[in-house]
Design a protein around this motif. Structure first.
Motif, PDB file in Angstrom:
ATOM      1  N   HIS A 105       1.045  -0.963  -0.094  1.00  0.00           N
ATOM      2  CA  HIS A 105      -0.064   0.080  -0.044  1.00  0.00           C
ATOM      3  C   HIS A 105       0.936   1.200  -0.158  1.00  0.00           C
ATOM      4  O   HIS A 105       0.859   1.964  -0.871  1.00  0.00           O
ATOM      5  CB  HIS A 105      -0.960  -0.245   1.119  1.00  0.00           C
ATOM      6  N   ASN A 169      -6.153  -3.604   5.627  1.00  0.00           N
ATOM      7  CA  ASN A 169      -4.743  -3.934   5.997  1.00  0.00           C
ATOM      8  C   ASN A 169      -4.609  -5.143   6.481  1.00  0.00           C
ATOM      9  O   ASN A 169      -5.494  -5.752   6.864  1.00  0.00           O
ATOM     10  CB  ASN A 169      -4.044  -2.796   6.953  1.00  0.00           C
TER      11      ASN A 169
ATOM     12  N   CYS B  78       5.145   6.963 -10.552  1.00  0.00           N
ATOM     13  CA  CYS B  78       4.138   5.832 -10.382  1.00  0.00           C
ATOM     14  C   CYS B  78       3.920   5.348  -8.928  1.00  0.00           C
ATOM     15  O   CYS B  78       3.017   4.329  -8.775  1.00  0.00           O
ATOM     16  CB  CYS B  78       4.261   4.561 -11.537  1.00  0.00           C
ATOM     17  N   GLY B  79       4.923   5.643  -7.964  1.00  0.00           N
ATOM     18  CA  GLY B  79       4.796   5.323  -6.695  1.00  0.00           C
ATOM     19  C   GLY B  79       4.653   6.890  -5.743  1.00  0.00           C
ATOM     20  O   GLY B  79       5.156   6.821  -4.896  1.00  0.00           O
ATOM     21  N   ARG B  80       4.586   7.966  -6.436  1.00  0.00           N
ATOM     22  CA  ARG B  80       4.957   9.471  -5.975  1.00  0.00           C
ATOM     23  C   ARG B  80       6.015   9.411  -5.252  1.00  0.00           C
ATOM     24  O   ARG B  80       6.117   9.784  -4.247  1.00  0.00           O
ATOM     25  CB  ARG B  80       3.573   9.660  -5.096  1.00  0.00           C
ATOM     26  N   LYS B  82       7.849   6.938  -3.664  1.00  0.00           N
ATOM     27  CA  LYS B  82       7.784   6.169  -2.533  1.00  0.00           C
ATOM     28  C   LYS B  82       8.319   4.937  -3.024  1.00  0.00           C
ATOM     29  O   LYS B  82       8.994   4.189  -2.320  1.00  0.00           O
ATOM     30  CB  LYS B  82       6.750   5.903  -1.847  1.00  0.00           C
ATOM     31  N   ALA B  83       8.426   4.710  -4.195  1.00  0.00           N
ATOM     32  CA  ALA B  83       8.638   3.380  -4.941  1.00  0.00           C
ATOM     33  C   ALA B  83      10.253   3.255  -5.386  1.00  0.00           C
ATOM     34  O   ALA B  83      10.996   2.631  -5.154  1.00  0.00           O
ATOM     35  CB  ALA B  83       7.893   2.962  -6.133  1.00  0.00           C
ATOM     36  N   HIS B  87      10.984  -0.656  -7.511  1.00  0.00           N
ATOM     37  CA  HIS B  87       9.590  -0.829  -7.191  1.00  0.00           C
ATOM     38  C   HIS B  87       8.570  -0.307  -8.033  1.00  0.00           C
ATOM     39  O   HIS B  87       7.240   0.107  -7.595  1.00  0.00           O
ATOM     40  CB  HIS B  87       9.148  -0.675  -5.800  1.00  0.00           C
ATOM     41  N   HIS B  97       3.379  -3.495  -7.656  1.00  0.00           N
ATOM     42  CA  HIS B  97       4.720  -2.701  -7.501  1.00  0.00           C
ATOM     43  C   HIS B  97       5.608  -3.841  -7.173  1.00  0.00           C
ATOM     44  O   HIS B  97       5.408  -4.714  -6.376  1.00  0.00           O
ATOM     45  CB  HIS B  97       4.690  -1.498  -6.513  1.00  0.00           C
ATOM     46  N   GLU B 295       3.787  14.020   2.687  1.00  0.00           N
ATOM     47  CA  GLU B 295       3.123  13.016   2.188  1.00  0.00           C
ATOM     48  C   GLU B 295       3.847  11.496   2.662  1.00  0.00           C
ATOM     49  O   GLU B 295       3.492  10.512   2.570  1.00  0.00           O
ATOM     50  CB  GLU B 295       3.481  12.916   0.641  1.00  0.00           C
ATOM     51  N   MET B 296       4.934  11.928   3.500  1.00  0.00           N
ATOM     52  CA  MET B 296       5.577  10.656   4.174  1.00  0.00           C
ATOM     53  C   MET B 296       4.676   9.781   4.972  1.00  0.00           C
ATOM     54  O   MET B 296       4.672   8.591   5.038  1.00  0.00           O
ATOM     55  CB  MET B 296       6.788  11.128   5.149  1.00  0.00           C
ATOM     56  N   TRP B 297       3.621  10.667   5.764  1.00  0.00           N
ATOM     57  CA  TRP B 297       2.845  10.079   6.400  1.00  0.00           C
ATOM     58  C   TRP B 297       1.464   9.441   5.741  1.00  0.00           C
ATOM     59  O   TRP B 297       0.895   8.669   6.288  1.00  0.00           O
ATOM     60  CB  TRP B 297       2.017  10.842   7.269  1.00  0.00           C
ATOM     61  N   ASP B 298       1.431   9.527   4.328  1.00  0.00           N
ATOM     62  CA  ASP B 298       0.190   9.063   3.749  1.00  0.00           C
ATOM     63  C   ASP B 298       0.544   7.629   3.327  1.00  0.00           C
ATOM     64  O   ASP B 298       1.682   7.129   3.212  1.00  0.00           O
ATOM     65  CB  ASP B 298       0.282   9.840   2.150  1.00  0.00           C
ATOM     66  N   ASN B 299      -0.588   6.616   3.323  1.00  0.00           N
ATOM     67  CA  ASN B 299      -0.667   5.584   2.774  1.00  0.00           C
ATOM     68  C   ASN B 299       0.112   4.551   3.579  1.00  0.00           C
ATOM     69  O   ASN B 299       0.534   3.369   3.128  1.00  0.00           O
ATOM     70  CB  ASN B 299      -0.105   5.468   1.373  1.00  0.00           C
ATOM     71  N   VAL B 300       0.108   4.864   4.968  1.00  0.00           N
ATOM     72  CA  VAL B 300       0.947   3.729   5.850  1.00  0.00           C
ATOM     73  C   VAL B 300      -0.148   2.696   6.033  1.00  0.00           C
ATOM     74  O   VAL B 300       0.118   1.389   6.049  1.00  0.00           O
ATOM     75  CB  VAL B 300       1.275   4.380   7.017  1.00  0.00           C
ATOM     76  N   TYR B 301      -1.512   3.203   6.318  1.00  0.00           N
ATOM     77  CA  TYR B 301      -2.484   2.017   6.421  1.00  0.00           C
ATOM     78  C   TYR B 301      -3.712   2.583   5.399  1.00  0.00           C
ATOM     79  O   TYR B 301      -3.713   3.695   4.831  1.00  0.00           O
ATOM     80  CB  TYR B 301      -3.276   2.092   7.500  1.00  0.00           C
ATOM     81  N   ALA B 302      -4.381   1.771   4.681  1.00  0.00           N
ATOM     82  CA  ALA B 302      -5.466   1.733   3.988  1.00  0.00           C
ATOM     83  C   ALA B 302      -6.571   2.133   4.443  1.00  0.00           C
ATOM     84  O   ALA B 302      -7.031   1.708   5.401  1.00  0.00           O
ATOM     85  CB  ALA B 302      -5.546   0.474   2.886  1.00  0.00           C
TER      86      ALA B 302
END
Lengths: 350, 302
Positions: A105, A169, B78-80, B82-83, B87, B97, B295-302
């Motif tokens: 994710h 998750n 394609c992973g902003r 983060k990839a 990945h 990814h 943005e580091m904090w985004d997408n840790v959890y869905a």
């Protein structure tokens, strides 16, 4: 609401799974022995008959790859439930859980998600020894991207399990073998118990006693022992280990000004340390008396006399609380031991 | 194939500027397997790749601008950002990814194929691994399960003969991948001649086998990595392989041979069009925006 409907912890997990499998055709259950006659303490007992072998199936002994199977199916929008008979076996799955499930994710900036539940039974009981009794919750709670819950009551078992299935998750759902037979009120209808909320099981004014999974049972017994010397303990079941509900614990500590955390696991880098640190961060200038307890920092021995030394029990917990509150006289108190039926009654060979 | 080669050559050229700031595992020399397999796949099929994933991403018609932006760590990637290169992936092309841990995509591939079969989609999963991955237990375990459940899975082993610098001879007593697959009821074939037409026809046959419900298939394709394991340079000086070993692979370069079959003027026109797209992609990536630190904090959890 009348609390007349009693189910065991195992029955609660069975009912939660059944209701979700009926509601959502993308839910499936797999793992070693899930379709055998015992069905993992009855928690999966007839799903292969009810829902067919595509939605409840046995697997080869390939723990890491079978975890990856669930991750891949979850990427496709399915909701896998992977069942492990012992938490120790999760050590074979760390690569898929931490390198893959916890990462998709984040690394894709939200394009993919892994709605997967991993059920892990802590196997303590009747000489399970070094590799069949481990409680490794802190290893998983360490990792961003994973959620970790360990309910203790049948009510929370059902509600947390439904919540785990619906969560988008990867969730490590920790069970304890000694809890399966415990009975309690469980409503028939479907409901969820949100993660990140601790549960105050018993209120009290003198000390906040936070515990996890089976240690909650010991803490409740310790509360009874402490009552005999006039100590009124508030017992909090942490339930959710990642995220941790610091607020509920902190609120209680503000009232009692004393905190004892008993984790069903080792102390070093463990949940007990985390709870105390989080409370300290919220109250840096007004920190309460505190203590922590957990498994002895050794490998779990098999023979009963040594195993008894390894685990905290209600008496050792009550003594610890008493020493914390009454430094001068705490050491001499030997409360009458309480009967631990769920420990004494358990017999193997499984 | 031309796009992949030219993009990666461009990466190698600009790498010293440190615009990428992350490892790159170039596919130069081994573009053909991805191109051949993807040519025979359908749009609703899924692909699982590896950290050496530029070729697969582009062969699957992943967005070039988004790939280069990702290499540059920009939010248009394609992973902003983060990839990064290791990945790459994009949901819109059916490519999760990729992973930088060898063989770890393979268990996910069986899960994806399981879901396709469960949902009765007329779709398959193509999982790309290297010969190094075959050393891993996860590949044997995955083939076992795929064979057991007759999953719609195509496994492509890009056999470039080395796991970083370790040759197959130091890793396997009997390096016969098709034979291994057979032990798990996974059908198999090898393409050893580095010939694009052979790769295309064998890929199509393998995919037909899988799509028709006959179960999984392992397709070994011999290929050769021209550059060092990671980074933009050559590594002949390391001594684990020689330029002489590589010369048949240079001579039989599928891209070169394929280009020779196209009339010169058409080829030049094609090359200039591709170069233009690449120049634009790198320009856009350079001008792109870095993600907001929050943005580091985004997408840790869905």
């Amino acid at each position: 609401m009348p609390e007349t409907r009693q189910l065991s912890y195992g029955e609660a997990i069975y009912e939660a799974t059944l209701q979700e499998m009926e509601r959502d055709p993308s839910v499936f259950v797999y793992g070693l022995g899930v379709d055998d006659p015992k069905g993992h303490y009855g928690t999966t007992k007839d799903f292969h008959e009810r829902f067919g072998p595509d939605r409840c199936f046995d697997t080869p002994l390939s723990e890491d790859t079978m975890t990856g199977l669930g991750v891949g199916a979850a990427l496709m929008g399915m909701r896998p439930i992977h069942v492990h008979q012992r938490m120790d076996f999760l050590l074979l799955c760390m690569n898929q859980l931490i390198n893959m499930a916890a990462k998709y994710h984040y690394v894709s900036a939200g394009q993919w998600s892994v709605p997967m539940v991993v059920r892990a039974s802590i196997g303590r009981s009747w000489g399970q020894g070094p590799q069949h009794s481990q409680a490794l919750q802190s290893m998983f709670a360490h990792v961003p991207g994973l959620k970790v819950v360990a309910p203790t009551t049948p009510y929370d078992a059902k509600g947390c399990f439904i919540e785990a299935i619906r969560d988008n998750n990867p969730v490590i759902f920790i069970e304890h073998r000694l809890l399966y037979a415990n009975k309690g009120h469980v409503p028939e209808e479907s409901y969820t118990v949100p993660f990140g909320k601790a549960r105050v099981l018993k209120e009290g004014d003198d000390v906040t006693l936070v515990a996890t999974t089976h240690m909650v049972v010991e803490a409740l017994r310790a509360r009874e022992q402490l009552k005999t010397i006039g100590i009124d303990a508030e017992v909090i079941d942490l339930v959710s280990l990642s995220p941790i509900d610091t607020e509920t614990v902190s609120k209680s500590v503000n009232k009692t000004d004393a905190l004892v955390v008993v984790d069903n696991g080792w102390e070093n880098c463990g949940i007990s340390a985390e709870v105390i640190a989080k409370v300290a961060e919220l109250n840096p200038t007004n920190f309460p008396k505190f203590a922590r307890m957990g498994f002895a920092p050794v490998t779990c021995p098999t023979t009963k006399v040594l195993e008894n030394e390894f685990y905290p029990n209600s008496t050792s917990i009550a003594q610890k609380v008493n020493r914390l509150l009454n430094e001068d006289q705490g050491n001499s108190w030997n409360p009458v031991p309480m009967k631990a039926t769920e420990i004494e009654a358990f017999k193997g060979p499984f | 194939m031309l796009t992949i080669r030219l993009v990666e050559e461009k990466v190698a050229v600009i790498y010293h500027t440190d615009a990428v700031k992350s490892p790159v595992h170039l596919s130069i020399g081994q573009e053909a397997p991805s191109v051949a397999v993807c040519a025979a796949l359908e749009k609703n099929d899924m692909v699982i790749g590896t950290y050496r994933g530029h070729a697969l991403y582009l062969a699957r018609e992943g967005d070039l601008d988004a790939m280069v932006a990702e290499l540059y760590g920009k939010s248009e990637g394609c992973g902003r950002g983060k990839a990064g290169s290791m990945h790459l992936g994009d949901k819109s092309i059916g490519m999760p990814h990729t992973s930088a841990i060898v063989a770890t995509g393979m268990p996910n591939a069986i899960g994806v194929a399981f879901a396709q079969k469960f949902k009765k989609e007329n779709a398959i999963t193509a999982c790309f691994i290297g010969d190094g991955a075959v050393d891993e237990g996860a590949v044997s375990e995955s083939m076992n399960f795929a064979g057991l459940k007759k999953l719609p899975l195509l496994i492509i082993v890009e056999n470039n003969q080395f796991a970083i610098h370790s040759p197959i001879s130091t890793r396997m007593p009997r390096p016969n991948f098709v034979e291994r697959a057979a032990a798990f009821n996974v059908a198999g074939a090898s393409v050893m001649d580095n010939d694009l037409d052979s790769m295309l026809s064998t890929s199509q046959a393998a995919i037909d086998h899988v799509r028709s419900g006959q179960g999984p298939f392992l397709l070994e394709i011999a290929t050769y990595r021209w550059k060092e394991h990671v980074g933009p340079g050559d590594d002949w000086a390391l001594g684990y392989r020689t330029k002489e070993d590589a010369s048949p692979w240079f001579e039989n370069d599928p891209l070169k041979l394929c280009g020779e079959r196209i009339a010169a003027d058409r080829r030049l026109a094609l090359e200039s069009k591709v170069k233009e797209q690449i120049t634009r992609a790198f320009d856009r990536a350079e001008k792109g925006t870095f993600p907001d630190p929050a943005e580091m904090w985004d997408n840790v959890y869905a």
